[in-house]
Design a protein around this motif. Structure first.
Motif, PDB file in Angstrom:
ATOM      1  N   SER A 211       0.839  -1.190   0.000  1.00 16.85           N
ATOM      2  CA  SER A 211       0.000   0.000   0.000  1.00 16.85           C
ATOM      3  C   SER A 211       0.878   1.246   0.000  1.00 16.85           C
ATOM      4  CB  SER A 211      -0.909  -0.004   1.234  1.00 16.85           C
ATOM      5  OG  SER A 211      -0.131   0.030   2.409  1.00 16.85           O
ATOM      6  N   HIS A 212       0.245   2.428  -0.046  1.00 20.98           N
ATOM      7  CA  HIS A 212       1.012   3.677  -0.145  1.00 20.98           C
ATOM      8  C   HIS A 212       1.899   3.932   1.075  1.00 20.98           C
ATOM      9  CE1 HIS A 212      -2.243   5.140   2.458  1.00 20.98           C
ATOM     10  NE2 HIS A 212      -1.456   6.162   2.752  1.00 20.98           N
ATOM     11  N   ARG A 235      -2.445   4.517  -3.290  1.00 22.27           N
ATOM     12  CA  ARG A 235      -1.527   3.948  -4.275  1.00 22.27           C
ATOM     13  C   ARG A 235      -1.261   2.489  -3.957  1.00 22.27           C
ATOM     14  NH1 ARG A 235       2.788   6.527  -3.007  1.00 22.27           N
ATOM     15  NH2 ARG A 235       4.019   4.794  -2.209  1.00 22.27           N
ATOM     16  N   ASP A 237       1.720  -0.355  -4.933  1.00 23.94           N
ATOM     17  CA  ASP A 237       3.028  -0.593  -5.541  1.00 23.94           C
ATOM     18  C   ASP A 237       3.194  -2.088  -5.797  1.00 23.94           C
ATOM     19  OD1 ASP A 237       3.673   2.128  -5.343  1.00 23.94           O
ATOM     20  OD2 ASP A 237       4.391   1.873  -3.293  1.00 23.94           O
ATOM     21  N   ARG A 266       8.630  -3.147 -11.867  1.00 19.48           N
ATOM     22  CA  ARG A 266       8.201  -2.435 -10.663  1.00 19.48           C
ATOM     23  C   ARG A 266       7.185  -1.375 -11.090  1.00 19.48           C
ATOM     24  NH1 ARG A 266      11.755  -3.100  -6.231  1.00 19.48           N
ATOM     25  NH2 ARG A 266      13.586  -4.376  -6.782  1.00 19.48           N
ATOM     26  N   SER A 268       3.654   1.244 -10.100  1.00 22.98           N
ATOM     27  CA  SER A 268       2.866   1.952  -9.089  1.00 22.98           C
ATOM     28  C   SER A 268       1.621   2.512  -9.756  1.00 22.98           C
ATOM     29  CB  SER A 268       3.674   3.089  -8.455  1.00 22.98           C
ATOM     30  OG  SER A 268       4.747   2.580  -7.693  1.00 22.98           O
ATOM     31  N   TYR A 269       0.460   2.341  -9.140  1.00 25.40           N
ATOM     32  CA  TYR A 269      -0.791   2.812  -9.689  1.00 25.40           C
ATOM     33  C   TYR A 269      -1.565   3.602  -8.636  1.00 25.40           C
ATOM     34  CZ  TYR A 269       0.128  -0.361 -13.529  1.00 25.40           C
ATOM     35  OH  TYR A 269       0.700  -0.993 -14.609  1.00 25.40           O
ATOM     36  N   THR A 270      -2.222   4.680  -9.102  1.00 24.98           N
ATOM     37  CA  THR A 270      -3.025   5.529  -8.237  1.00 24.98           C
ATOM     38  C   THR A 270      -4.437   5.627  -8.802  1.00 24.98           C
ATOM     39  OG1 THR A 270      -2.301   7.505  -9.433  1.00 24.98           O
ATOM     40  CG2 THR A 270      -1.013   6.856  -7.505  1.00 24.98           C
ATOM     41  N   GLY A 277       4.260   3.590 -12.908  1.00 26.66           N
ATOM     42  CA  GLY A 277       5.042   4.449 -12.042  1.00 26.66           C
ATOM     43  C   GLY A 277       6.528   4.288 -12.248  1.00 26.66           C
TER      44      GLY A 277
END
Length: 277
Positions: A211-212, A235, A237, A266, A268-270, A277
């Motif tokens: 998690s973020h 976010r 990861d 690797r 990352s999404y929001t 990311g």
């Protein structure tokens, strides 16, 4: 006449140069990195292959890669980062390790492709049929009620007010069905969160999700046919050990990036549109 060895037998044997005389994979990668003026940390940052694994590969130690599929992917990724053609190095690895892995049979891949739309996308055909049936039922119900009202008015007209005419009842117009689904219906996920769903379509893949705030959501290996969904307020990861084997949906939308088999990613999404990311 004595029988002995022929003159040809006394000649010194000439050995054909073996393929083992060529430089090792690790040495070739190390020399190319040095020639390119790159450090191991820089190669790790650009390829997302961890520093200890880069060091191990340059020493021809592939045991830390996690298997032949991952080793081939690391070699290919690092070779491109230092400006080399990866194909000869991958072929050399295959020759040194028993040949290239057997390809996946076509039948399972076909099954995966056939099942994929059912797993990740809503069935709009069934939804449209249900909506049309509902509209037809509504129109029929309105017509029946309109006919009953006309009969009641006729009975009243036959009574004390013979000159009164029944007022015709018009059926309510059917609401048109919009065949184009909205973006919110396609997403089908909470807008105030980021939702990531991944499914392994081929082989297997090691997955790590956080998690973020760094909380570990999942850390393990998923086999073919297994899926996981992760949510967070801000976010998510991801680290994908074999990105080419994974189908990824973020906030209800399919991520179209074409990852290769054995490639480590690797991501990352929001909230909002999927972005790497």
């Amino acid at each position: 006449m004595s029988i002995g060895n022929s003159p040809e037998d006394d000649r010194p044997s000439v050995e054909t140069p073996a393929e083992d005389d060529r430089p090792s994979i690790g040495r070739v990668l190390q020399e190319a990195r040095t020639a390119a003026g790159l450090t191991v940390d820089e190669v790790s940052s650009s390829t997302r292959v961890r520093v200890p694994i880069v060091h191990a590969i340059e020493e021809d130690d592939f045991s830390r890669c996690g298997g032949d599929v991952y080793a081939r992917g690391h070699i290919r990724t690092i070779a491109r980062a230092v400006g080399l053609d990866p194909d000869p190095l991958v072929a050399q690895y295959d020759a040194d390790h028993g040949g290239r892995p057997a390809p996946t049979p076509a039948a399972p891949l076909f099954e995966a492709e056939r099942i994929r739309p059912e797993r990740g996308r809503p069935n709009w055909t069934a939804a449209m049929v249900a909506a049309i049936v509902a509209v037809i039922g509504f129109v029929g119900f309105t017509l029946v009620n309109g006919g009953d009202s006309g009969d009641k008015n006729n009975h009243v007209a036959e009574g004390p007010a013979p000159d009164q005419k029944p007022t015709p009842t018009k059926p309510a117009p059917a609401k048109p069905v919009d065949p184009t689904p909205s973006d919110s219906a396609i997403a089908a996920v909470p807008k105030d969160k980021v939702t990531v769903k991944l499914s392994v379509l081929d082989d297997k893949s090691w997955i790590s999700a956080k998690s973020h705030n760094g909380k570990l959501l999942f850390d393990g290996t998923l086999l073919k046919g297994e899926s996981r969904t992760f949510q967070d307020d801000e976010r998510v990861d991801l680290i994908l050990g074999n990105a080419g084997a994974i189908e990824l949906y973020v906030n209800g939308k399919k991520v179209e990036d074409e990852f290769e088999t054995g490639q480590v990613e690797r991501l990352s999404y929001t909230k909002g549109d999927p972005e790497v990311g």
